[in-house]
Scaffold this motif. Structure first.
Motif, PDB file in Angstrom:
ATOM      1  N   PHE A 136       0.859  -1.178   0.000  1.00 25.65           N
ATOM      2  CA  PHE A 136       0.000   0.000   0.000  1.00 25.65           C
ATOM      3  C   PHE A 136       0.898   1.232   0.000  1.00 25.65           C
ATOM      4  O   PHE A 136       2.035   1.178   0.472  1.00 25.65           O
ATOM      5  N   SER A 137       0.406   2.336  -0.525  1.00 22.71           N
ATOM      6  CA  SER A 137       1.220   3.553  -0.585  1.00 22.71           C
ATOM      7  C   SER A 137       1.443   4.149   0.795  1.00 22.71           C
ATOM      8  O   SER A 137       2.453   4.813   1.039  1.00 22.71           O
ATOM      9  N   VAL A 138       0.526   3.907   1.707  1.00 15.24           N
ATOM     10  CA  VAL A 138       0.647   4.441   3.061  1.00 15.24           C
ATOM     11  C   VAL A 138      -0.100   3.523   4.026  1.00 15.24           C
ATOM     12  O   VAL A 138      -1.048   2.846   3.634  1.00 15.24           O
ATOM     13  N   GLY A 139       0.350   3.511   5.252  1.00 15.38           N
ATOM     14  CA  GLY A 139      -0.320   2.721   6.283  1.00 15.38           C
ATOM     15  C   GLY A 139      -0.158   3.421   7.620  1.00 15.38           C
ATOM     16  O   GLY A 139       0.803   4.142   7.846  1.00 15.38           O
ATOM     17  N   ALA A 140      -1.112   3.216   8.500  1.00 11.13           N
ATOM     18  CA  ALA A 140      -1.054   3.806   9.837  1.00 11.13           C
ATOM     19  C   ALA A 140      -0.595   2.746  10.820  1.00 11.13           C
ATOM     20  O   ALA A 140      -1.174   1.666  10.898  1.00 11.13           O
ATOM     21  N   VAL A 141       0.457   3.049  11.556  1.00  9.65           N
ATOM     22  CA  VAL A 141       1.016   2.103  12.515  1.00  9.65           C
ATOM     23  C   VAL A 141       0.815   2.660  13.919  1.00  9.65           C
ATOM     24  O   VAL A 141       1.033   3.838  14.167  1.00  9.65           O
ATOM     25  N   GLU A 142       0.367   1.776  14.803  1.00  9.34           N
ATOM     26  CA  GLU A 142       0.263   2.184  16.203  1.00  9.34           C
ATOM     27  C   GLU A 142       0.886   1.108  17.088  1.00  9.34           C
ATOM     28  O   GLU A 142       0.790  -0.082  16.796  1.00  9.34           O
ATOM     29  N   PRO A 143       1.533   1.539  18.169  1.00 10.87           N
ATOM     30  CA  PRO A 143       2.179   0.584  19.069  1.00 10.87           C
ATOM     31  C   PRO A 143       1.152  -0.096  19.972  1.00 10.87           C
ATOM     32  O   PRO A 143       0.758   0.432  20.999  1.00 10.87           O
ATOM     33  N   MET A 144       0.703  -1.264  19.553  1.00 10.80           N
ATOM     34  CA  MET A 144      -0.347  -1.991  20.268  1.00 10.80           C
ATOM     35  C   MET A 144      -0.020  -3.473  20.219  1.00 10.80           C
ATOM     36  O   MET A 144       0.222  -4.017  19.148  1.00 10.80           O
ATOM     37  N   ASP A 145       0.009  -4.123  21.386  1.00 10.23           N
ATOM     38  CA  ASP A 145       0.306  -5.551  21.375  1.00 10.23           C
ATOM     39  C   ASP A 145      -0.961  -6.366  21.117  1.00 10.23           C
ATOM     40  O   ASP A 145      -2.054  -5.819  20.993  1.00 10.23           O
ATOM     41  N   VAL A 146      -0.815  -7.689  21.045  1.00  7.66           N
ATOM     42  CA  VAL A 146      -1.933  -8.562  20.693  1.00  7.66           C
ATOM     43  C   VAL A 146      -3.031  -8.574  21.747  1.00  7.66           C
ATOM     44  O   VAL A 146      -4.147  -8.986  21.467  1.00  7.66           O
TER      45      VAL A 146
END
Length: 167
Positions: free
Chosen positions: A107-117
């Motif tokens: 994908f051209s862009v993605g949103a990442v967040e620090p979250m565990d399972v």
């Protein structure tokens, strides 16, 4: 529509299997070098390897891929990546560990967040995530080997322009 996938069992066992074999060999050699009894060495080697394998399989199977009408959310061990269908670029075949073939969507862009399972926020996203491009790639083949004929394929076709090739 919302569908959640888990990594395939075969991939989970593949992920832990190599390490379990290496662990067994190292422990076996160490036990021989220390002069431990052979029957004890064999039993402990098998037990340690099986426990290690099961821990890795459980860790891998906690990951998930949630597919929605808007996009996908991939939950990894320490971070979550969200991508939208409008940002879809292409699909590339890759191999995990050089042996296991999977398709990877870019994908051209993605949103990442620090979250565990478990849904707990973490302090930060590991820097390597951005460096290797994991913030905009989803290993769709890890979760659904037949993704082209299922809901994911339908959504890609619906949201892609006719000039984009997903074959």
């Amino acid at each position: 529509m919302q569908v959640t996938y888990r990594p395939r069992w075969s991939l989970a066992f593949f992920s832990g299997g190599v390490g379990a074999i290496v662990l067994a060999v190292v422990y076996g050699l160490l036990a021989i070098a220390l002069g431990l009894p052979e029957n004890l060495t064999a039993a402990v080697t098998v037990a340690v390897s099986v426990v290690y394998l099961l821990l890795i399989v459980m860790r891998v199977r906690r990951r998930s891929l949630t597919v929605t009408e808007e996009g996908m959310i991939a939950q990894r061990d320490t971070f979550r990546v969200a991508v939208n269908w409008v940002d879809f670029v292409d699909v590339q075949p890759k191999r995990i560990g050089g042996l296991y073939p999977v398709d990877v969507m870019t994908f051209s862009v993605g949103a990442v967040e620090p979250m565990d399972v478990r849904g707990r926020r973490r302090k930060a996203v590991p820097p390597k995530v951005h460096t290797i491009g994991a913030d905009r790639r989803i290993q769709v083949g890890v979760y659904a080997p037949d993704w082209r004929t299922g809901p994911i394929g339908e959504l890609v076709a619906r949201h892609s322009s006719p000039s984009e090739d997903v074959e």
